[in-house]
Design an enzyme around this catalytic site. Structure first.
Site, PDB file in Angstrom:
ATOM      1  N   TYR A  86      29.218  -0.454  35.790  1.00  0.00           N
ATOM      2  CA  TYR A  86      30.529  -0.050  35.285  1.00  0.00           C
ATOM      3  C   TYR A  86      31.573  -0.686  36.191  1.00  0.00           C
ATOM      4  CZ  TYR A  86      34.200   3.211  33.681  1.00  0.00           C
ATOM      5  OH  TYR A  86      35.347   3.787  33.175  1.00  0.00           O
ATOM      6  N   GLN A  98      35.038  -1.345  36.838  1.00  0.00           N
ATOM      7  CA  GLN A  98      36.451  -0.975  36.617  1.00  0.00           C
ATOM      8  C   GLN A  98      37.269  -1.240  37.856  1.00  0.00           C
ATOM      9  OE1 GLN A  98      37.512   2.771  34.427  1.00  0.00           O
ATOM     10  NE2 GLN A  98      38.379   3.337  36.407  1.00  0.00           N
ATOM     11  N   GLY A 149      28.718  -0.010  41.467  1.00  0.00           N
ATOM     12  CA  GLY A 149      27.335   0.156  41.905  1.00  0.00           C
ATOM     13  C   GLY A 149      26.399  -0.626  41.007  1.00  0.00           C
ATOM     14  N   ARG A 192      15.320  29.895  64.147  1.00  0.00           N
ATOM     15  CA  ARG A 192      15.926  29.688  65.471  1.00  0.00           C
ATOM     16  C   ARG A 192      16.251  31.022  66.123  1.00  0.00           C
ATOM     17  NH1 ARG A 192      15.928  25.730  69.309  1.00  0.00           N
ATOM     18  NH2 ARG A 192      17.911  25.602  70.475  1.00  0.00           N
ATOM     19  N   ARG A 244      29.780  31.923  58.427  1.00  0.00           N
ATOM     20  CA  ARG A 244      29.889  30.487  58.129  1.00  0.00           C
ATOM     21  C   ARG A 244      28.883  30.079  57.052  1.00  0.00           C
ATOM     22  NH1 ARG A 244      28.518  28.462  63.866  1.00  0.00           N
ATOM     23  NH2 ARG A 244      28.675  26.346  62.974  1.00  0.00           N
ATOM     24  N   GLY A 246      21.992  21.382  67.881  1.00  0.00           N
ATOM     25  CA  GLY A 246      21.648  20.005  68.213  1.00  0.00           C
ATOM     26  C   GLY A 246      20.673  19.397  67.238  1.00  0.00           C
ATOM     27  N   GLU A 264      34.628   8.107  41.302  1.00  0.00           N
ATOM     28  CA  GLU A 264      34.964   8.818  40.059  1.00  0.00           C
ATOM     29  C   GLU A 264      36.307   9.506  40.170  1.00  0.00           C
ATOM     30  OE1 GLU A 264      32.200   7.924  37.963  1.00  0.00           O
ATOM     31  OE2 GLU A 264      34.115   7.859  36.936  1.00  0.00           O
TER      32      GLU A 264
END
Ligand SMILES: CCCCCCCCCC/C=C\CCCCCC(=O)SCCNC(=O)CCNC(=O)[C@H](O)C(C)(C)COP(=O)(O)OP(=O)(O)OC[C@H]1O[C@@H](n2cnc3c(N)ncnc32)[C@H](O)[C@@H]1OP(=O)(O)O
Ligand SMILES: Cc1cc2nc3c(=O)[nH]c(=O)nc-3n(C[C@H](O)[C@H](O)[C@H](O)COP(=O)(O)OP(=O)(O)OC[C@H]3O[C@@H](n4cnc5c(N)ncnc54)[C@H](O)[C@@H]3O)c2cc1C
Length: 627
Positions: free
Chosen positions: A135, A137, A177, A310, A333, A401, A424
């Site tokens: 594509y 463009q 792409g 962990r 979070r 880490g 896009e």
């Protein structure tokens, strides 16, 4: 130890039917069956291994991608996979490749903007991969501003052809792409010129390379634009550069559903909105929203499982240290991201319905919902990709880490995902489109045209319009505020569609209850994040804000025992996750340790370069500068 489920104690805490939630996440029992079967097929086939990507050079990486794409196609043909199964296989191969644009844009563009005759000619070739499309463009000088594209398509009535040309350096096609090394054809977007008059940007099917020896055709200069962000990541994709030097194509290779040019050189605009030329972008934006829920859920799955494995600090009398998932800061979070993954899944389902509905309406020349479909796909693409890119990075940080190791899967996931905020449609440019849609809606308030659908709520802002200041400051002047309003509008859509989802029949013990908790976390987390706006506009009182924060803490406690089961419900194989930290059995440390020794740097005990550079240093054989 291998074979032991180190997360069994977490899975035993679950308060809902995980298998039922897997069906909800997949969308239906059939969708779950296809996903489950194909993901295991890919995971069990060494031809699809991906754990070596970070050690390959660009050329090795790209050749490996071509091998995988060909292997995937052979698997699809040999197993006679359906279109749905084939799409799932390409999804679980999990590697950006030219096939994404062939199937994801080239074919949809022909389906959406080609005439019946053009579809009958080109689609069979594309479906059999006898041609490979891209594509084209975006140009070096223009991407966001499609009307600014410079490539020209000049009709020559003498030969009944278009002459495709790149008049300037900045008109070079840049980014498409699959273009760089693979595509044999492109849908090239160019300014249509007929009889000396311009008629805007249209799509043209242009062959780029020989189907015999893959060499570029006369007048075609084509190549790859070079390395991109990260090592592996999107470098499996040959994003390309393309220049046309007066390339001639038959008139019937202009996509003519929206506009036509007759052999006499007469331009005709169908009685459809010019913007249908942009239809492929609208289609891809709605698929990108579904992709966002996949990418975010992958990162959340890794971070949640690792947060349960962990342990750090908190040992009492020599007992085990505290699981980091039990820290309130980790929950505050992580859990909003878990809720967002589910929220984006459901908004993706709704957007797929909206797109199908507008497509059906377009076939009946009903354009009434086209503006809303454009605003929703643009805004939700922007919102979900921004939140997902930020969320993947937050998941990396949630893993400490070890999240920075390639073997965590998170750096690669981030590097592959982040261009979604740009491709896009740049996310800010898209939000400005939503803002334009909202302002147009506001300007129509008070008229007979009542807002409906996702803007129905705006009737309630009507009173604001009556007291609005006389001076209309320009859109550009207020664009920062308008973009924020556009985000809020899209967040409202996400929350309201999550609530609508909960109104549906949802089978499975405790499943609806879990989704209600996640929906409330999603909504209250937004309220908390933007409470300044809610307070300053009088929408809530400080007491409401405090209650919301208290409720959020309570909701995190309700999610905690179900967190592992909620990410198990994504039903991702360890192969697809590509993460030692996120492995199903939680047996992280032995796997991390084993993986380290596989790094090429550990192929020799003494590193290359020691004798040349380090030994002289250590032996002071290098003349030290006079002190
Ligand atoms: C690990 C995670 C998974 C990873 C796996 C691997 C995945 C990798 C593979 C992924 C696969 C594919 C990735 C996709 C690759 C990327 C492909 C591309 O990037 S293609 C190029 C994309 N380019 C753009 O999006 C360009 C953005 N710009 C535009 O769309 C337009 O220029 C504009 C909309 C910004 C402006 O257009 P313009 O013509 O100037 O229009 P106006 O602003 O003047 O508005 C006029 C009027 O038109 C309406 N409008 C605009 N657009 C549309 C539309 N699309 N549909 C309907 N209506 C539209 C607009 O609202 C205005 O209406 P009014 O009523 O007049 O207000
Ligand atoms: C990985 C990747 C794959 C791609 N694949 C393809 C493909 O297959 N085919 C294809 O055609 N293209 C492709 N593209 C190109 C992509 O579609 C464009 O890069 C994208 O549309 C953004 O346009 P731009 O690069 O011109 O950004 P710009 O518009 O130049 O953005 C630069 C800055 O300007 C700001 N800006 C621009 N206009 C305005 C405005 N009016 N108001 C306020 N701010 C503004 C933006 O918000 C941004 O901050 C790809 C890009 C990437 C990164």
């Amino acid at each position: 130890m291998e074979g032991v489920d180190h997360l069994a104690h977490e899975r035993n805490k679950s308060e809902f039917d995980v298998d039922a939630m897997k069906i909800v996440w997949a969308g239906s029992p059939h969708a779950f069956d296809v996903s489950d079967r194909i993901s295991k097929l890919v995971a069990s086939d060494p031809g699809f291994r991906k754990d070596n990507r970070s050690t390959l050079s660009r050329k090795e990486l790209f050749k490996n991608t071509l091998r995988k794409a060909a292997y995937a196609w052979k698997t699809i043909v040999d197993l006679r996979l359906s279109e749905e199964e084939a799409a799932k296989l390409r999804f679980y191969v999990d590697e950006p490749a030219f096939t994404d644009l062939h199937w994801g844009m080239f074919i949809p563009a022909i389906k959406g903007q080609g005439t019946e005759e053009q579809q009958q000619k080109w689609l069979p070739l594309a479906y059999k991969m006898q041609i490979i499309g891209c594509y084209a463009q975006t140009e070096l000088g223009h991407g966001s501003n499609v009307q600014g594209l410079e490539t020209t398509a000049t009709f020559d009535p003498q030969t009944d052809e278009f002459i495709i040309h790149s008049p300037t350096l900045t008109s070079s096609k840049w980014w498409p792409g699959g273009l760089g090394k693979v595509a044999t054809h492109a849908i090239a977007y160019a300014r249509l010129i007929v009889g000396g008059r311009e008629h805007g940007v249209n799509g043209f099917i242009v062959q780029l390379r020989s189907l015999e020896d893959h060499s570029p055709l006369l007048g075609i200069t084509v190549g790859d634009i070079g390395m991109k962000f990260g090592n592996g990541a999107y470098n499996t994709m040959d994003n390309g550069v393309l220049r046309f030097d007066h390339v001639r194509i038959p008139r019937n290779q202009m996509l003519m559903r929206v506009s036509q040019v007759t052999c006499e050189g007469k331009y005709k605009q169908s009685d459809v909105p010019r913007q249908l030329v942009y239809g492929t972008m609208v289609y891809v934006r709605q698929t990108i929203v579904a992709d966002a829920s996949c990418a975010l859920s992958r990162a959340v799955c890794i971070a949640t499982r690792y947060s349960a494995v962990r342990r750090q600090f908190g040992s009492q009398n020599g007992g085990p240290e505290t699981q980091v998932i039990d820290y309130k800061t980790q929950q505050s979070r992580l859990f909003p991201l878990l809720a967002s993954a589910y929220a984006f899944r459901f908004i993706g389902e709704w957007l797929k319905w909206l797109y199908a509905d507008v497509t059906q309406r377009l076939q009946a020349n009903d354009f009434s919902t086209l503006p809303e479909a454009h605003a929703c796909t643009a805004g939700l693409k922007s919102l979900t990709t921004t939140a997902t890119a930020d969320g993947i990075e937050e998941c990396r940080k949630l893993c400490g880490g070890h999240g920075y190791l390639c073997s965590s899967g998170l750096p690669e996931l981030f590097a592959v995902y982040v261009p979604a905020c740009t491709y896009e449609g740049d996310n800010t440019v898209l939000l400005l489109q939503v803002a334009r849609f909202l302002m147009k809606t506001v300007s129509q308030l008070g008229s007979s045209k009542k807002p409906v659908g996702t803007i129905a709520y705006m009737t309630r802002v009507e009173h604001l319009m009556q007291c609005r200041c006389g001076v209309q400051r320009g859109f550009a002047e207020l664009s920062v505020d308008l973009v924020e309003a556009a985000v809020a509008h899209c967040q409202l859509i996400v929350v309201s569609k999550f609530i609508e989802k909960l109104q549906q029949e949802i089978p499975g013990k405790g499943v609806k209850q879990q989704l209600e908790v996640l929906c409330n976390i999603y909504a209250l987390f937004l309220l908390h994040k933007h409470q300044g706006d809610f307070l300053s506009t009088g929408c809530i009182t400080p007491k409401h804000a405090a209650l919301a924060n208290d409720e959020l803490r309570s909701l995190y406690s309700q999610v905690r025992p179900n967190a592992i089961a909620l990410v198990d419900a994504f039903n991702y194989t360890d192969h697809y996750l590509g993460s030692i930290l996120g492995c199903y059995d939680g047996n992280v440390y032995p796997k991390l340790y084993e993986a380290a020794w596989k790094d090429p740097l550990n192929e020799s005990v003494v590193p290359d370069g020691y004798h040349q550079y380090i030994r002289p240093l250590l032996k002071q054989e290098i003349r030290t500068a006079r002190l």
